[in-house]
Write an enzyme that holds these catalytic residues in place. Sequence first.
Site, PDB file in Angstrom:
ATOM      1  N   HIS A  83      11.393  23.749 -14.146  1.00  0.00           N
ATOM      2  CA  HIS A  83      10.403  23.858 -15.216  1.00  0.00           C
ATOM      3  C   HIS A  83      10.514  22.743 -16.254  1.00  0.00           C
ATOM      4  O   HIS A  83      10.005  22.883 -17.363  1.00  0.00           O
ATOM      5  CB  HIS A  83      10.555  25.206 -15.938  1.00  0.00           C
ATOM      6  CG  HIS A  83      10.389  26.410 -15.092  1.00  0.00           C
ATOM      7  ND1 HIS A  83       9.198  26.719 -14.477  1.00  0.00           N
ATOM      8  CD2 HIS A  83      11.252  27.396 -14.743  1.00  0.00           C
ATOM      9  CE1 HIS A  83       9.345  27.854 -13.795  1.00  0.00           C
ATOM     10  NE2 HIS A  83      10.587  28.282 -13.946  1.00  0.00           N
ATOM     11  N   HIS A 110       5.433  31.045 -11.747  1.00  0.00           N
ATOM     12  CA  HIS A 110       6.093  31.076 -10.436  1.00  0.00           C
ATOM     13  C   HIS A 110       5.108  31.507  -9.353  1.00  0.00           C
ATOM     14  O   HIS A 110       5.505  31.856  -8.249  1.00  0.00           O
ATOM     15  CB  HIS A 110       7.276  32.043 -10.450  1.00  0.00           C
ATOM     16  CG  HIS A 110       8.231  31.810 -11.554  1.00  0.00           C
ATOM     17  ND1 HIS A 110       8.195  32.534 -12.724  1.00  0.00           N
ATOM     18  CD2 HIS A 110       9.224  30.905 -11.698  1.00  0.00           C
ATOM     19  CE1 HIS A 110       9.159  32.093 -13.525  1.00  0.00           C
ATOM     20  NE2 HIS A 110       9.781  31.108 -12.937  1.00  0.00           N
TER      21      HIS A 110
END
Lengths: 331, 331
Positions: free
Chosen positions: A56, A219
Site C-alpha cells: 500500500h 484489497h
Amino acid sequence: MKKILNSPDSYVDEMLDGLCAAHPEFYAQPEPRVIVRAGGKTPGKVGIVTGGGSGHLPVFTGYVGKGLLDGCAIGNVFASPSAEQMAATMRHADAGAGVLRLYGNYGGDVMNFDMAGEMVEMEDDIASTTVLLADDVASAGPEEAAKRRGVAGMVYAFKIAGAKAEHMASLDEVTAVAQKAADACRSIGMALSPCTVPQAGKPTFEIGETEMEMGMGIHGEPGIWRDELKPADEIVDEMMERLLADMPLGQGDRCSILVNSLGATPPEELYIIYRHAKAVLDGKGVEIVMPLVGRYATSMEMAGATITLCKLDDELEALLKAPCDCAFWRV
Amino acid sequence: MKKILNSPDSYVDEMLDGLCAAHPEFYAQPEPRVIVRAGGKTPGKVGIVTGGGSGHLPVFTGYVGKGLLDGCAIGNVFASPSAEQMAATMRHADAGAGVLRLYGNYGGDVMNFDMAGEMVEMEDDIASTTVLLADDVASAGPEEAAKRRGVAGMVYAFKIAGAKAEHMASLDEVTAVAQKAADACRSIGMALSPCTVPQAGKPTFEIGETEMEMGMGIHGEPGIWRDELKPADEIVDEMMERLLADMPLGQGDRCSILVNSLGATPPEELYIIYRHAKAVLDGKGVEIVMPLVGRYATSMEMAGATITLCKLDDELEALLKAPCDCAFWRV
C-alpha cells in the site's frame, strides 16, 4: 504475473531494504519488518505506531517520519504483521510517554495489535492506546460505522496525530485528537482493475474489460455496484453524494479533500476527478483547505481512485498544516 | 479503455484545470495549454521553458516551479504542442534575460520549438537558446548519440538548470550548465505493459502476458529485445551494464540515480530495483548522491521502469541539491 521482483518470498524484505537504502535520512529497520525513524527518539514524546500488510505504499511504512509516525510493523502483502512485530515496534517507538496504535480497522490487525498492547504493558510497562481508522463509507452503513474498513483517511489521522505528538502533548491528548481526526474523515473508492499479490500470483478479483466497481475496498472487497464505466463527472458526483450523505457539509464548513490513486491510475485522471469534486464543494459553499492529489494509499498496481473528505475545525486545520517530512510527503 | 475521464477531447484541458485548481500556489494557466509559475516572474532571471505531449506527469508541466522551470507548453497526449503555444510560453517566461528551451529530443517538438524561437526573436526581440535531452541509450548507439530520445534524464536537467537560473546566472551560463547536465545523464527503460492514448482508445503496443521489453521508449518505441520477464536483479544487471558501457563510472566517481516508474509499476518494485542498482554501484566504488525513487517521468498507466544515472561534479552536485519546489518534487 507482471511484476519486477526476484521472488514472491523476498518481495517485502527486499522492498524494505531498498526503502531504507534509498532514504537513510528517514527510515531505519532495527529488526526485520520493523521500520522506525532514522533520527531516533525524542525523549518524552508520545510514540505513534501503525502497522498492516505490505503493498500500500506510502501506507503504512512510508509515513514514518517527523510530524508523522514513529514506527510501523510490516506484514506480507495484504497480511497482518504478527503481535510480536507490533510489540517490537512499540518498544522501539516508546520514549517514556506511551504509545498510540493508529491503524485501519481490519480483523487480523486488531487482534494482533491488541495482543501486542497487552504484551508490552505486562513485559515493558509501556502504556498504550488504540485509535482505529474506519473511514470507508461503502463498507458498512452509518448505523454500523464501527465495522467500516480503514482506507485513505488514515493519512489525515497520521498527519494530525503526528503533529500533536510533536508538540509534546500527552498520550491522552494525542489519542483524543487522533480519534477526532478519524471521526472527521469519510472515504469512498472505485476500482477499474485488480492487482496481483505476489505470493498468490493471480489477480485479487476479476472485472470486465469495460466495467468499474463503485465502493470497492482496497484489497478488492466487494463494493456497492458494478456496471459499465461511467464518465468521470458522474463517478465523482456519486462518490461525493455518498460521502456528503454520511457527513453533511455546507456553507461555512471547511474540509480537506484527498483524491488518491489506488496505484495505476495516473495523476492526469486524478486532476480530472479533483476538478469536478472541487466544483461540487464550491457549489455547496464548502471551503477547501490543503487539497491533496496523488498516490497516498495504494494497492500496488490496482487502477481506481478514492476520495476522502476530512472536515476541519481550527485545531485539526492547524495540525494538518504543521510541518512533516518523510520520503513521500513533506508539508 | 479503462480511464477515468469525461471525453478524450477534454482530457488535457480538464487535467490542466484540475492541476491549477489543486495547486494554485504553484501553477497558473495564463492561456490555454500554457502553464507558468503562479508567483509571476523574477525580473532579470533567465526563463527556462519546456514542452511536450501530455500523459507524462510530473513531466513536463509538473516541474514548473521555483528552482525548476518557468513555463511549459502542453500538447495533446503524446503529441507536440504547436509553435504558437511554445512562443506564447516563452513570452510569459521572459523576464528580460532571455529564455532557454530545455526539452526532449523528439522530431515534432524540435521543429515546432525552433520555429517558436525564431518567432519570438523576430516579433518580441527575445534571445533564446536550446538544449535537447537525449539520454535514452537504448534508442541509438553512442556514435549516433544525437539521435537519442529524451526520457527521465530531463528531470536532472530541469533541476540543475533551474537552480543555476535561480542564482541569476546569464543565459549563456544557464545554457552551458543545462548542456552539461544533459551530457551527464544516461537512461534506459524496460516495459511490461502499454498504456492507452485517450483519443486513440487502444493500447500503444501489444506485449505478451509474460513478456517484458528491454530498452522500450516511453511512448512504446521499440527496444533492444523482447522476451520472458526476468527476475528483478537480472533486469537491473542488464540495465546497469548498458548504462555503464555508455558512461563508465568507477572508484571515486559520484552519481545520482533515478529509479523511475513509467506509471503503474508501484514503489514497492522500484525499491527492489534500487536495492540491486545500489549494490552494483557500491561494487564499483561509485558514490551515490541524492538517489531518487518514484514516479518522475511516466506514460500514464504503462507498467515498467527506467533507470537514469547522472554523473556529478561539484557544480552539478551543488545545483542538484539546491532548493526547489513544485507540486511533485521539493528539495
